[in-house]
Motif scaffolding. Structure first.
Motif, mmCIF file in Angstrom:
data_model
loop_
_atom_site.group_PDB
_atom_site.id
_atom_site.type_symbol
_atom_site.label_atom_id
_atom_site.label_comp_id
_atom_site.label_asym_id
_atom_site.label_seq_id
_atom_site.Cartn_x
_atom_site.Cartn_y
_atom_site.Cartn_z
ATOM 1 N N ASP A 170 0.795 -1.224 0.000
ATOM 2 C CA ASP A 170 0.000 0.000 0.000
ATOM 3 C C ASP A 170 0.830 1.279 0.000
ATOM 4 N N THR A 171 2.124 1.177 0.223
ATOM 5 C CA THR A 171 2.930 2.371 0.469
ATOM 6 C C THR A 171 4.098 2.457 -0.501
ATOM 7 N N HIS A 203 0.385 6.826 -0.177
ATOM 8 C CA HIS A 203 -0.457 5.729 0.304
ATOM 9 C C HIS A 203 -1.494 5.424 -0.774
ATOM 10 N N PRO A 205 -4.185 3.235 -1.193
ATOM 11 C CA PRO A 205 -5.637 3.196 -0.969
ATOM 12 C C PRO A 205 -6.268 4.567 -0.736
ATOM 13 N N SER A 206 -5.590 5.437 0.019
ATOM 14 C CA SER A 206 -6.175 6.745 0.347
ATOM 15 C C SER A 206 -5.754 7.844 -0.611
ATOM 16 N N LYS A 207 -4.753 7.554 -1.459
ATOM 17 C CA LYS A 207 -4.185 8.545 -2.396
ATOM 18 C C LYS A 207 -3.542 9.727 -1.672
ATOM 19 N N SER A 208 -3.169 9.544 -0.426
ATOM 20 C CA SER A 208 -2.550 10.629 0.334
ATOM 21 C C SER A 208 -1.051 10.678 0.079
ATOM 22 N N SER A 210 2.714 12.490 1.413
ATOM 23 C CA SER A 210 3.427 13.253 2.434
ATOM 24 C C SER A 210 4.865 13.469 1.991
#
Length: 377
Positions: A170-171, A203, A205-208, A210
């Motif tokens: 996921d990352t 990330h 799944p969340s499309k976030s 950082s």
């Protein structure tokens, strides 16, 4: 020059500068202390290891940048395509855009796959220097954009996604070489020698997104350290490699993995046994030879003029790398333990090295071929 001519030139320059985007006008060009290249002695002593390489698919692969090896199949990132090779035959080409003739004239409508990794059973995840972060399904040929270029993160666009690695399913850790331009005009991104590169964590799944590291001089290769506690990445223009800790007591710390490399590095990859790190030399820093980057770092005004007024086609010629080919093998603490040379070519302008336990594969991005040698002891 007459007073009238000076006034006209000054007026033109001022007018031209006003047309530049705000982000370009606000750039600074700091002086940087850049050391001389290390001597080619000891483990760096010249050899001819790469001169004996077998050349593969000369002229059939446009700008190979990255390779994923899976048994007798390899996937290669080239201009606008991911190419599947099985048993030394090109069996499939998967375009990432529908634009034609991208290999002849790359435009913003093309794709430029750079870093390449296996995401899951059917999909590769790709760092694309024009499109952003994408996936390519090797069975269905479906292309999906996970993070589009020009996405704004902490004040700047993600513009030149260059390489990546997976922490888990996921990352993703990926590099943005520079937020001032994309791979349509790579020389315009490199020659200004600006600290506009970044390292991000994404990330899926969340499309976030950082930000992990900032102010890098062309952020490039990305490799999860075999210890899994940190990630390695290269800084091409400053000839460095870094280690950034993802977990543990040093989480969030960035440190030098190797200072003053004998190359301007491209991708870095772990060896198949997880004991070493390969660093590809995009350009050799040949000792006692003229170093164009050293000149740029010492002269901020020259960098400003080149970036502001000189077209990318001219910069391509100025930035033409030396013909000397070199790649490096480091231990897990950043010490160089071996080097592979091609003093007279043809294997130079290297973008990645990867091995399968028996054979070392080399991507030569400007020479349009793969090369391979038996894995050196």
């Amino acid at each position: 020059m007459s007073t009238k001519t000076v006034i006209l030139v000054a007026a033109f320059a001022i007018g031209y500068l006003q047309l530049l985007p705000n982000e370009t006008r606000e750039l600074s060009y700091p002086y940087v202390e850049f050391p001389n290249a290390p001597k080619y002695t000891g483990v760096l002593a010249p050899n001819k290891v790469l001169e004996s390489a077998e050349i593969l698919f000369k002229g059939q692969l446009e700008g190979p940048e990255s390779i994923v090896i899976e048994g007798d199949t390899q996937y290669v990132a080239v201009i606008n395509e991911v190419v599947q090779i099985t048993k030394d035959k090109i069996v499939k080409r998967i375009p990432v855009t529908k634009t034609k003739n991208c290999d002849k004239n790359i435009t913003p409508a093309c794709g430029r796959p750079l870093g390449l990794r296996r995401l899951d059973k059917t999909r590769l995840i790709v760092a694309d220097g024009i499109l952003g972060l994408i996936t390519v399904d090797t069975e269905t040929s479906k292309v999906e954009v996970l993070l589009p270029a020009e996405t704004i993160v902490e004040g700047h666009p993600v513009r030149y996604v260059d390489d990546l690695d997976l922490v888990d399913k996921d990352t993703v850790i990926f590099s943005d070489a520079t937020w001032i331009c994309n791979s349509v005009n790579t020389s315009s991104c490199i020659v200004p020698a600006l600290p506009t590169g970044r390292i991000y964590k994404f990330h899926i799944p969340s499309k976030s997104v950082s930000l992990l590291a900032d102010n890098l001089y062309f952020a490039n290769g990305v490799q999860l350290h075999p210890s899994k506690d940190s990630v390695l990445f290269t800084e091409t223009v400053r000839a460095r490699a870094y280690r950034y800790y993802l977990t543990g007591p040093r989480q969030g710390v960035k440190e030098i993995f190797h200072e003053n490399l004998p190359v301007h590095p491209d991708n870095l990859r772990a060896s198949s046994d997880g004991k070493y790190i390969y660093i590809a030399g995009a350009t050799a820093r040949v000792p006692e030879k003229f170093d164009f980057i050293q000149l740029l770092f010492a002269n901020p005004t020259i960098r400003w003029v080149l970036h502001t007024f000189v077209p990318s086609t001219t910069l391509d010629k100025l930035a033409s790398p030396a013909e000397y080919g070199i790649a490096l093998k480091l231990d897990l603490n950043g010490k160089i333990v071996a080097s592979y040379h091609a003093p007279k070519g043809p294997v130079n302008r290297i973008s990645q090295l990867s091995d399968d336990g028996k054979t070392l594969y080399i991507c030569s991005y400007e020479n349009d071929f793969l090369a391979r040698i038996p894995l050196p002891k």
